[in-house]
Write a protein that holds these residues in place. Structure first.
Motif: not given
Length: 125
Positions: A72-82
C-alpha cells in the motif's frame, strides 16, 4: 554424489544472490515511491491485516504470485493505492481479485468498499 552436492550448493548460492538483488531493488523502489507519495511505513499494519485475510481467501499460490510483491502506498478517503511490480500483476489483480481487495480494505478501514488505484513499479523509473 559430490557433483550433486556441488550443484545443490551452487543453486542455493544463486538463490541467495537473487534474493539479495531483489532486496536491493525493493529498497530503491521504496525510495522512489516515498519520494512521490511520502512514507509508506504508516500503512504496513493495514497491509499486513489485509494480506492475512486475502491469503485465506485466494490461497497460498495466488497470494505468493500476485499479492506478496505488492504494498500500500496511499490511503485517501475511500481509495487505496497499491504499488504493483508490473502491468501483468496489475491486470491479474484487477481481473481476479479487485472485488475481494476492495471489500477487505473497506472492512479494515471501517468505511465500506473502497476503490483501488494502482502504481506500477516498472513505470516509476
Amino acid at each position: 554424489e559430490v557433483e550433486e552436492t556441488i550443484k545443490f550448493l551452487n543453486q542455493k548460492k544463486n538463490e541467495e544472490l537473487q534474493e539479495k538483488a531483489r532486496a536491493a531493488e525493493l529498497r530503491i523502489l521504496k525510495r522512489q515511491v516515498e519520494a512521490k507519495y511520502g512514507s509508506i511505513e504508516q500503512y504496513s499494519d493495514l497491509w499486513k491485516d489485509v494480506c492475512s485475510i486475502i491469503k485465506k481467501e485466494i490461497g497460498d499460490t495466488s497470494y505468493a504470485i500476485y499479492v506478496s510483491p505488492c504494498s500500500v502506498v496511499c490511503v485517501n478517503r475511500n481509495a487505496v493505492s497499491l504499488l504493483v511490480p508490473s502491468v501483468f500483476v496489475k491486470e491479474q489483480i484487477v481481473n481476479k481479485f479487485s472485488g475481494i481487495f476492495g471489500e477487505v480494505f473497506g472492512r479494515q478501514l471501517g468505511i465500506g468498499k473502497v476503490s483501488l488505484e494502482y502504481v506500477v513499479a516498472s513505470e516509476l523509473s
